[in-house]
Enzyme design. Sequence first.
Site, short mmCIF file in Angstrom:
data_model
loop_
_atom_site.label_atom_id
_atom_site.label_comp_id
_atom_site.label_asym_id
_atom_site.label_seq_id
_atom_site.Cartn_x
_atom_site.Cartn_y
_atom_site.Cartn_z
CE LYS A 114 -4.32 -1.41 1.82
NZ LYS A 114 -5.61 -1.05 2.59
CE LYS A 207 -5.57 -7.93 -1.88
NZ LYS A 207 -5.72 -7.74 -0.57
CE LYS A 210 -13.20 -2.79 -0.16
NZ LYS A 210 -13.50 -2.32 1.32
P1 AMP Z 1 -10.99 -5.19 2.89
O1 AMP Z 1 -11.79 -4.66 1.90
O2 AMP Z 1 -9.74 -5.01 2.66
O3 AMP Z 1 -11.56 -4.29 4.28
O4 AMP Z 1 -11.25 -6.54 3.29
C1 AMP Z 1 -12.53 -6.83 4.01
C2 AMP Z 1 -12.48 -8.58 3.83
O5 AMP Z 1 -12.61 -9.34 2.66
C3 AMP Z 1 -11.24 -9.31 4.64
O6 AMP Z 1 -11.60 -10.43 5.47
C4 AMP Z 1 -10.31 -9.47 3.39
O7 AMP Z 1 -9.62 -10.65 3.67
C5 AMP Z 1 -11.49 -10.02 2.31
N1 AMP Z 1 -10.96 -10.14 0.87
C6 AMP Z 1 -10.84 -8.55 0.31
N2 AMP Z 1 -10.35 -8.90 -0.87
C7 AMP Z 1 -10.57 -10.18 -1.24
C8 AMP Z 1 -10.27 -10.96 -2.23
N3 AMP Z 1 -9.85 -10.62 -3.57
N4 AMP Z 1 -10.55 -12.64 -2.03
C9 AMP Z 1 -10.88 -12.70 -0.76
N5 AMP Z 1 -11.15 -12.27 0.15
C10 AMP Z 1 -10.96 -11.03 0.31
#
Ligand code: AMP
Length: 352
Positions: A114, A207, A210
């Site tokens: 990041k 992966k 967002k």
């Molecule tokens: P975040 O959007 O970074 O706050 O992530 C929220 C949750 O979604 C966390 O548990 C992440 O591990 C999961 N997550 C985010 N992106 C992915 C992805 N591409 N595949 C699987 N899990 C994800």
Amino acid sequence: MTFQDRVFSGMQPTGTLHLGNYLGAMVQWIEMQKSHECIYCVVDLHAITVWQDPAELKTSIRQVTAAYIASGLDPKRSIVFNQSQVPEHAELAWIFNCVARLGWLNRMTQFKEKAGKDREAASVGLYAYPNLMAADILAYRATHVPVGDDQKQHLELARDIAQKFNSDFRSSIEQKGYADGVFFPQPEPVITGPATRVMSLRDGTKKMSKSEPSDMSRINLMDDTDTIADKIKRAKTDMEPAPPATLDDLRARPEIDNLVGIYAALAGVTKEDGLSLLASTAGEGPSIFTGFKRALTEVAVEKLGPIRSEIVRLMADPAEIDRVLADGARRARAIATPVMDEVKDIVGFIRG
Ligand code: AMP
Ligand code: TRP
């Protein structure tokens, strides 16, 4: 000491949620609320570790809350709230800033990703981010943390912090009546959703995220039917003349593997079933993947369409969402305040 099972997890309110969030974490959250006491947080303090426009942040907090509920979280049964309404998170995070070591944080791959090349320009908050995440979990002495695969390293750090706190303050903890010197549990990662790592639709080695500039790389929970269809239609495949026949073949073809994984997770079937579908639809269109993509679109629209309409319905009444968050925050504080009071005693602070 033995700890009562308690689940904690959170997502950042930065833009809308996508299919990776849904399959990687949310599906597991919903499953766990059937059997566990669950606390689900909208982590707004984490969001501001990178710049957020204030008006957009407010909307995102409400939208992520709406997405939680629309996906099936029940805010009566589980506790749903935004992090900044419970000051114990930031308070405990400060104490953890003094427990965690620089060397531990220097190993965090998410910070490196990041912060990018210009690390000097990253906020201090982005660097200390995992300490706040440990505080989120341990302020409730939570035992289980359902997350996607990318959060594994942060969870290991939370376990290290719990252990170091317990050992640094061992005699003070024992004096408080914890005979075995254990105040914080070792929170367990639960990384078992139907698709713990959903990849980008444009690049099977990255992966779904967002923060990826191209919106074509992800399916958002707010995408309408036409957008979902278009994104799947244009999702990257490969030039091989035949579809993969075995799971081993599939592993060598990351883009197809990802699409089959998404299909299996959404349809509630196995990847082998996905392979059979690939084989039986290979003759249907201009490309060997046309028929499969059509079936994938159908199941995606069937699953995500109702979630999207429910988010839209809930967003029409922001005051009601704010009430849910305030109620959740009150219930969260009822758990976190006594824990924090004990932490203050353990550390040696005087309380009035
Ligand atoms: P975040 O959007 O970074 O706050 O992530 C929220 C949750 O979604 C966390 O548990 C992440 O591990 C999961 N997550 C985010 N992106 C992915 C992805 N591409 N595949 C699987 N899990 C994800
Ligand atoms: N860091 C997590 C993510 O980006 C979000 C998060 C913050 C979290 N605090 C947490 C997840 C506590 C689980 C438990 O996905």
